[in-house]
Structures are given as C-alpha cells and as structure tokens.
Design an enzyme around this catalytic site. Structure first.
Site, PDB file in Angstrom:
ATOM      1  N   ASN A  29       0.918  -1.339  -0.076  1.00 47.64           N
ATOM      2  CA  ASN A  29       0.158  -0.001  -0.028  1.00 47.64           C
ATOM      3  C   ASN A  29       1.027   1.291  -0.062  1.00 47.64           C
ATOM      4  O   ASN A  29       0.444   2.423   0.434  1.00 47.64           O
ATOM      5  CB  ASN A  29      -1.247   0.002   1.032  1.00 47.64           C
ATOM      6  CG  ASN A  29      -0.250   0.114   2.703  1.00 47.64           C
ATOM      7  OD1 ASN A  29       1.009  -0.119   2.390  1.00 47.64           O
ATOM      8  ND2 ASN A  29      -0.859   0.289   3.380  1.00 47.64           N
ATOM      9  N   ASP A  31       3.245   2.546   1.929  1.00 51.17           N
ATOM     10  CA  ASP A  31       3.680   3.306   2.948  1.00 51.17           C
ATOM     11  C   ASP A  31       4.939   2.882   3.306  1.00 51.17           C
ATOM     12  O   ASP A  31       5.656   3.607   4.604  1.00 51.17           O
ATOM     13  CB  ASP A  31       2.755   3.044   4.233  1.00 51.17           C
ATOM     14  CG  ASP A  31       2.765   1.826   4.636  1.00 51.17           C
ATOM     15  OD1 ASP A  31       2.076   1.321   5.763  1.00 51.17           O
ATOM     16  OD2 ASP A  31       3.557   0.797   4.118  1.00 51.17           O
ATOM     17  N   ASP A  35       3.377  -5.417   4.521  1.00 51.33           N
ATOM     18  CA  ASP A  35       2.219  -5.875   5.037  1.00 51.33           C
ATOM     19  C   ASP A  35       1.402  -7.036   4.656  1.00 51.33           C
ATOM     20  O   ASP A  35       2.237  -7.747   3.897  1.00 51.33           O
ATOM     21  CB  ASP A  35       1.273  -4.688   4.812  1.00 51.33           C
ATOM     22  CG  ASP A  35       1.163  -4.381   3.242  1.00 51.33           C
ATOM     23  OD1 ASP A  35       1.472  -3.172   3.044  1.00 51.33           O
ATOM     24  OD2 ASP A  35       1.138  -5.139   2.490  1.00 51.33           O
ATOM     25  N   ASP A 104       3.442 -16.033  15.584  1.00 48.45           N
ATOM     26  CA  ASP A 104       4.633 -15.779  16.576  1.00 48.45           C
ATOM     27  C   ASP A 104       4.078 -15.327  17.719  1.00 48.45           C
ATOM     28  O   ASP A 104       3.667 -14.151  17.796  1.00 48.45           O
ATOM     29  CB  ASP A 104       5.805 -14.953  15.926  1.00 48.45           C
ATOM     30  CG  ASP A 104       6.923 -15.020  16.749  1.00 48.45           C
ATOM     31  OD1 ASP A 104       8.057 -14.664  15.848  1.00 48.45           O
ATOM     32  OD2 ASP A 104       7.081 -15.037  18.006  1.00 48.45           O
ATOM     33  N   ASP A 201       7.834 -17.117  21.524  1.00 44.32           N
ATOM     34  CA  ASP A 201       9.047 -16.385  21.742  1.00 44.32           C
ATOM     35  C   ASP A 201       9.495 -16.475  23.230  1.00 44.32           C
ATOM     36  O   ASP A 201       8.816 -16.550  24.071  1.00 44.32           O
ATOM     37  CB  ASP A 201       8.324 -14.945  21.761  1.00 44.32           C
ATOM     38  CG  ASP A 201       9.603 -13.923  21.585  1.00 44.32           C
ATOM     39  OD1 ASP A 201      10.585 -13.923  20.994  1.00 44.32           O
ATOM     40  OD2 ASP A 201       9.723 -12.856  22.501  1.00 44.32           O
ATOM     41  N   GLU A 256      11.248 -20.806  21.035  1.00 46.83           N
ATOM     42  CA  GLU A 256      12.584 -20.157  20.753  1.00 46.83           C
ATOM     43  C   GLU A 256      13.341 -20.494  22.102  1.00 46.83           C
ATOM     44  O   GLU A 256      12.973 -20.199  23.053  1.00 46.83           O
ATOM     45  CB  GLU A 256      12.331 -18.768  20.639  1.00 46.83           C
ATOM     46  CG  GLU A 256      13.831 -18.072  20.603  1.00 46.83           C
ATOM     47  CD  GLU A 256      13.750 -16.565  20.745  1.00 46.83           C
ATOM     48  OE1 GLU A 256      13.007 -16.242  21.453  1.00 46.83           O
ATOM     49  OE2 GLU A 256      14.636 -15.809  20.290  1.00 46.83           O
ATOM     50  N   HIS A 329      15.424 -13.141  12.137  1.00 47.00           N
ATOM     51  CA  HIS A 329      15.362 -11.877  12.456  1.00 47.00           C
ATOM     52  C   HIS A 329      16.258 -11.158  13.445  1.00 47.00           C
ATOM     53  O   HIS A 329      16.273 -10.147  13.595  1.00 47.00           O
ATOM     54  CB  HIS A 329      14.051 -11.372  12.443  1.00 47.00           C
ATOM     55  CG  HIS A 329      13.404 -12.244  13.723  1.00 47.00           C
ATOM     56  ND1 HIS A 329      13.265 -13.190  14.155  1.00 47.00           N
ATOM     57  CD2 HIS A 329      13.122 -11.228  14.953  1.00 47.00           C
ATOM     58  CE1 HIS A 329      12.663 -13.438  15.209  1.00 47.00           C
ATOM     59  NE2 HIS A 329      12.992 -12.179  15.793  1.00 47.00           N
ATOM     60  N   ASP A 330      16.925 -12.471  13.979  1.00 43.66           N
ATOM     61  CA  ASP A 330      17.647 -11.800  15.421  1.00 43.66           C
ATOM     62  C   ASP A 330      19.245 -11.902  15.218  1.00 43.66           C
ATOM     63  O   ASP A 330      19.977 -11.470  15.825  1.00 43.66           O
ATOM     64  CB  ASP A 330      17.329 -12.466  16.643  1.00 43.66           C
ATOM     65  CG  ASP A 330      15.947 -12.160  16.964  1.00 43.66           C
ATOM     66  OD1 ASP A 330      15.364 -13.067  17.797  1.00 43.66           O
ATOM     67  OD2 ASP A 330      15.696 -11.211  17.022  1.00 43.66           O
TER      68      ASP A 330
HETATM   69  O1  TEU Z   1      14.480 -12.913  21.012  1.00 42.56           O
HETATM   70  C1  TEU Z   1      15.022 -13.194  22.215  1.00 42.56           C
HETATM   71  C2  TEU Z   1      16.381 -13.047  22.188  1.00 42.56           C
HETATM   72  O2  TEU Z   1      17.194 -13.176  23.171  1.00 42.56           O
HETATM   73  C3  TEU Z   1      17.079 -12.136  21.001  1.00 42.56           C
HETATM   74  O3  TEU Z   1      16.664 -10.996  21.323  1.00 42.56           O
HETATM   75  C4  TEU Z   1      18.389 -12.428  20.900  1.00 42.56           C
HETATM   76  O4  TEU Z   1      18.860 -13.242  22.009  1.00 42.56           O
HETATM   77  C5  TEU Z   1      18.949 -11.164  20.966  1.00 42.56           C
HETATM   78  O5  TEU Z   1      18.426 -10.593  20.116  1.00 42.56           O
HETATM   79  C6  TEU Z   1      20.463 -11.283  20.688  1.00 42.56           C
HETATM   80  O6  TEU Z   1      20.741 -10.145  20.321  1.00 42.56           O
HETATM   81  C7  TEU Z   1      12.956 -12.808  20.762  1.00 42.56           C
HETATM   82  C8  TEU Z   1      12.734 -12.293  19.604  1.00 42.56           C
HETATM   83  O7  TEU Z   1      13.317 -13.151  18.455  1.00 42.56           O
HETATM   84  C9  TEU Z   1      13.449 -11.042  19.553  1.00 42.56           C
HETATM   85  O8  TEU Z   1      13.253 -10.625  18.168  1.00 42.56           O
HETATM   86  C10 TEU Z   1      12.859 -10.258  20.435  1.00 42.56           C
HETATM   87  O9  TEU Z   1      13.647  -8.793  20.489  1.00 42.56           O
HETATM   88  C11 TEU Z   1      13.001 -10.633  21.748  1.00 42.56           C
HETATM   89  O10 TEU Z   1      12.594 -12.039  22.041  1.00 42.56           O
HETATM   90  C12 TEU Z   1      11.959 -10.089  22.546  1.00 42.56           C
HETATM   91  O11 TEU Z   1      10.592 -10.530  22.428  1.00 42.56           O
HETATM   92 CA    CA Z   2       2.462  -1.270   3.764  1.00 43.12          CA
END
Ligand code: TEU
Ligand code: CA
Length: 554
Positions: A29, A31, A35, A104, A201, A256, A329-330
């Site tokens: 969209n 922005d 999404d 999640d 999580d 996780e 993503h972490d």
């Molecule tokens: O991650 C847990 C977590 O410990 C991670 O944040 C990771 O160990 C840390 O980023 C290391 O740098 C989960 C999610 O995957 C993360 O994206 C969230 O930020 C976190 O929990 C809090 O919900």
């Molecule tokens: Ca969007």
C-alpha cells in the site's frame, strides 16, 4: 549404537519452514512498511520455492518498540500490516496453496501499551496488578537484553516492574493463573481461525525464580541459562499450555529455545513429554560472541560449529525434535557469518542450504537466504532501527565511549542485517515498496534480487528448490541417523545420514581453498546426487563445494 526409539512420523517433522519478517517482506500500500497484502502477492513465490509452513514474525497490534515483539492486542492485527480481513485472506491463500501458517506468540511479556499493563500500573490494588512483576525495591541486579536494568521504576505507584527486554516490554507474571488462561484463550482464538501453530518467543523465560537471585553481569550468557531460563515451574506451564490450548488441535509448537542446552532439551521436546513439538537453540548462532558478549565478536572454529550440531543431534536422536536454523530476524545473514558473502557468495549460500536441508530436524529458511541476501553495512549508528542497537548506542554515548568500535560490531552482529527489505527486483527500493522503506534497502539489491534469481537456472533459489524437493523424496534425510565424519577438520564438514532405506554422505568445504577429504567407504560405492557446482571437483573439494553422495544400492 544409537538407541532405536520408534520416532513417530508427523507433518511438522517433515515440513520445511520459511520465516517471514512481515515488516520487511513486501509493501502493498505504498507506505514503505511490509504488510499482509504484500505477502498475499508473493504466495506463488513461496509455493514455487516448495516450502510447507510459513512462520510470520508478530503481526498483532503493537507500538513497534521492538517491531511487533511488544504486543498491545494479541487478537487484532497491527495497523501497519492491515486488517483482520487481510489476515483471513492471507490464511485462506496459504491453505489454498497447500501450505500451513504459524504465527509468533509472545507470552513472556506484553507492550506497556497493552490494556493489561495500562490497568496494572494504575494502582497497587488494581485487579491486573499481579499480571506483571511489581516490587517496591529492585530485588536483584538483573539486566535487560536491551541495556540497563531489567527493573524500571514507575512513578505512578513508585514501584519497579520487571522487563527482560525493553522497558516497553513488561514481563507477564505466569505465576498468576489468570495470565496463563488469558494466553491459552488467545492461542485457541487463533487455532479456531485455522492457524496451524505457533513459534513461541523466549518460552524458557516464562517461569521466574521468585527469589530473583543476582546475576554475574560479566557473564550474561551464563545468566541466561542459569537464571533467566529454565525456571522452577516452566515444565508445569508448558504441559498445562499443551493440554489446555493445543491438545484439541492438529497444530505445531516451535519454541525459541534461548537458554536451553543439550542436557535439558528433552525436557522440552521429548516425545513423551507432551510439552512442545520442537525448538531451535542458540549455540551455533552465538558461536562468535566474545568475552564482552554479542557486540564483542571473535573468530570461531569449524570444529566447534560441527561439535554443536553433533552434540544436539546426540541429545535428541529419536527422542525429540528440533528446528534447524542458520539465521533469522535476530541474527546476521547466514552467508555473511558462516559463508563467504563476497567472491563465493553463490557457492557458499548453496553450501549452507545443503547443511540446512540435510540435517535431522525441521529446516527453517529465513526470508532472503534463498537468494543469498547479505549483511548490510550502514556507515552510521543513526541508520540502525533495532531497539537493541539504539539503546546500546545511547548507553555508549552516556558512558563517553567512542562509538566507532560499536559501529563495527553492529555491522557484523546487528539484527538489522537480517531486517533490510526483501530484494524483489532491481527497481527503486528493490521492488519492496513504491516509497522510501522504513529501513534502507541493501544497495546490492541491483544484483541480488528475486527476478535475477528466477531468471538464472544456476541461482541459489533453484538450489534451495532442488534441495527441498530432494529432501521430500528422501525421508532418510528427515528421520535418518546422523554421524559426523572427519571431526578434526577445520575446513570440511562431513557427515553421514542413514536408515534402513538409504545412506547419504554430505561433504561441505567451508573454505576458499581446495580441500582433500577422506571417507571410510570405497568411492566406487558412492554416486554423486547433488552438487552446488556444475562441474564438481574430483578427489578434492572445490572452494565452498557442497556434495551429497548416496551409497549405491547393492
Ligand atoms: O528474541 C530473544 C532473544 O534473546 C533475542 O533478542 C536475541 O537473543 C537477542 O536479539 C540477541 O541480540 C526474541 C525475539 O526473537 C526478538 O526479536 C525479540 O526482540 C525478543 O525475543 C523480545 O521479544
Ligand atoms: Ca505497507
């Protein structure tokens, strides 16, 4: 010999999972923020890759202090991502295309803007007060993952509340049965809509040691395992969650597994435990954390990497299941941290795909790894969005420390490396959005993008596709036994997978050089079935060469 446990077959064990970080996947969209409508546009792409399960990072209402991991309403969709009818459409399309969808769940904490917390902080006798942890004094020296103390003073009632992550992510008090019932109700709400499961999580953190023992601030890794995770009532809660929220449904749960070790993993995922179906651990993705922690990166050794995989497989064998991840993503992009994202980006991405898709466990592909997306190098800390980095940067500045070393460490280790927008084509913003995206697109989108990948029969994408199909055809690679070969090599990761039906040898050259290898089997008994080179090496492995060999049927 490995104890023969009859491992029960299950769809979630045979599934290849694909993780989408919706904020960075596709904007529909204009922005600049990904999404649900954008994901619907790309269902065909996911189908073409051949994955079975889509895992969406949080899509619930959130002020996005931690990009959705700070939930303000678990049963409604984040404004930026769309509406509940957008979600219903997405779920329908995923199911129509023969795939499954897991969400999640973030049960350890909410956003401080969640109704529960807004109530809880109003007064000490508010009915929601003990939905969270409140103390008149800081009971311990616990620190947050996102800098500073894990105890925040709230002026309204002059008490401290606990937050293991940002101060906008207050920890839920799982000792309170009302909290647990709220979470189970939320899970059933989504299961009743047809969602096929949850990634959960920081699950190992939900049971707290109520004496809040001090941690050793110099050893955060130990604090995670010994103090934050594996609390006294954790398995009681997991069994109750499974019984009250999950049991009636044919769903999957993937924890996780932060703070879980090979020594206690079966307590979580043992087939006889009725707690979780699987989890992913952190041992290899934290392999380069130095004495100063994540932002003190050090070199790592392949023998250490291999031993981690071997130890975890041994701990589980046929008694419990695991998710195999190499990035998410972490963490930084897998090709940048475990491969060679320069000269051998293509070969090493294909090698890592081979590892991911020939291990015992459910492979999880992180968005963009299938086209070899790399880390990004922002030249200023101000360009980073991640609350973990923003807070750490503020802490460094407050301490009068030169931020230059932090910038270098964040370029290597930062979570935003994995959060730059998905690169769809070589148009502006990589085809992710029509307008400036929330996070800068990696400049290499002009050459690394989906259109390029789909047009090139030798691309990383098609190697992932080939391996996914190959794995599906050979359950030996899913359920078969595992043995490390050449354990002492610092350049070659070789292993064997086998069962009564077949025997495979996997050879991975984690180096820029030719490498010899030796197998205790006559090469004449083996046939090459998959290689990441069109012209594979002969008696030496080419740089970043990955081979799958099968023992010829007699
Ligand atoms: O991650 C847990 C977590 O410990 C991670 O944040 C990771 O160990 C840390 O980023 C290391 O740098 C989960 C999610 O995957 C993360 O994206 C969230 O930020 C976190 O929990 C809090 O919900
Ligand atoms: Ca969007």
């Amino acid at each position: 010999m490995i104890n023969k446990f009859t491992m029960k077959a299950a769809w979630w064990k045979e599934s290849v999972i694909y993780q989408i970080y919706p904020r960075s996947f596709k904007d529909s969209n204009g922005d600049g923020i990904g999404d649900l409508g954008g994901i619907v546009q790309k269902i065909g792409y996911l189908k073409k890759l051949g994955i079975d399960v889509v895992w969406l990072s949080p899509i619930f209402k959130s002020p996005n202090d931690d990009n959705g991991y700070d939930v303000s309403d678990y049963c409604d969709i984040m404004e930026e991502f769309g509406t509940m009818s957008d979600f219903d459409r997405l779920l329908f399309e995923i199911h129509q295309n023969g795939m499954k969808l897991i969400l999640d769940l973030v049960p350890n904490h909410t956003s401080d803007e969640h109704r529960w917390f807004r109530e809880s902080r109003k007064s000490k006798d508010n009915p929601y007060r003990d939905y969270y942890y409140w103390r008149s004094e800081k009971p311990s020296n616990w620190t947050s993952f996102f800098s500073g103390s894990a105890w925040e003073l709230d002026e309204l009632t002059e008490e401290y509340y606990l937050h293991l992550f940002s101060k906008k992510q207050p920890d839920l008090n799982w000792e309170n049965p009302k909290v647990r019932q709220e979470i189970y109700q939320i899970m059933r709400f989504w299961f009743d809509k047809g969602v096929d499961g949850f990634r959960i999580d920081v699950l190992p953190f939900i049971s707290k040691r109520l004496d809040f023992p001090d941690i050793d601030p110099a050893n955060f890794a130990e604090a995670i395992v010994e103090v934050y995770a594996n609390g006294p009532r954790l398995h009681e809660y997991l069994r109750e969650m499974n019984q009250e929220a999950c049991a009636p449904y044919d769903i999957m749960t993937m924890g996780e597994g932060i703070g879980v070790k090979p020594e206690n993993v079966l307590e979580y995922v043992g087939e006889d435990r009725a707690e979780l179906n699987m989890l992913y651990h952190f041992d290899h993705v934290t392999i380069n954390y130095g004495p100063g922690g994540k932002y003190d990166p050090v070199d790592w050794k392949l023998t250490t990497f291999k031993k981690i995989f071997a130890d975890w497989d041994k701990a589980l064998q046929n008694r419990g299941w695991i998710t195999i991840v190499l990035d998410n993503h972490d963490f930084p992009r897998m090709v940048s941290r475990f491969g060679n994202d320069g000269e051998y980006r293509v070969a090493s991405s294909k090698l890592l795909a081979t590892l991911l898709l020939t291990m015992r466990g459910s492979p999880c592909i992180y968005q963009g790894s299938e086209i070899g997306m790399t880390n990004v190098k922002f030249d200023s800390l101000d360009a980073y969005d991640d609350v973990e980095v923003v807070n750490l940067y503020q802490e460094w500045l407050a301490a009068g420390k030169d931020p230059a070393p932090l910038l270098k460490a964040v370029q290597i280790q930062g979570r935003d490396n994995a959060r730059t927008p998905m690169q769809w084509n070589n148009k502006p913003y990589g085809g992710f959005s029509e307008s400036g995206p929330w996070l800068t697109v990696n400049p290499n989108f002009t050459s690394i993008n989906v259109d390029e990948a789909l047009a090139d029969p030798h691309s990383i994408f098609y190697h992932f596709q080939r391996l996914i199909a190959f794995r599906r055809r050979h359950p030996t690679l899913i359920y078969g036994d595992y043995e490390t070969l050449m354990p002492e090599s610092e350049h070659v990761y070789a292993y064997r997978r086998w069962d009564a039906d077949a025997e495979f040898y996997v050879l991975l050259n984690f180096s820029d050089d030719l490498q010899p290898f030796e197998l205790e089997v006559d090469p004449k008994e083996l046939e090459l079935v998959v290689s990441n080179y069109d012209l594979p090496g002969q008696d030496q492995l080419l740089p970043w060469e990955a081979r799958i060999l099968r023992k010829k049927a007699i």
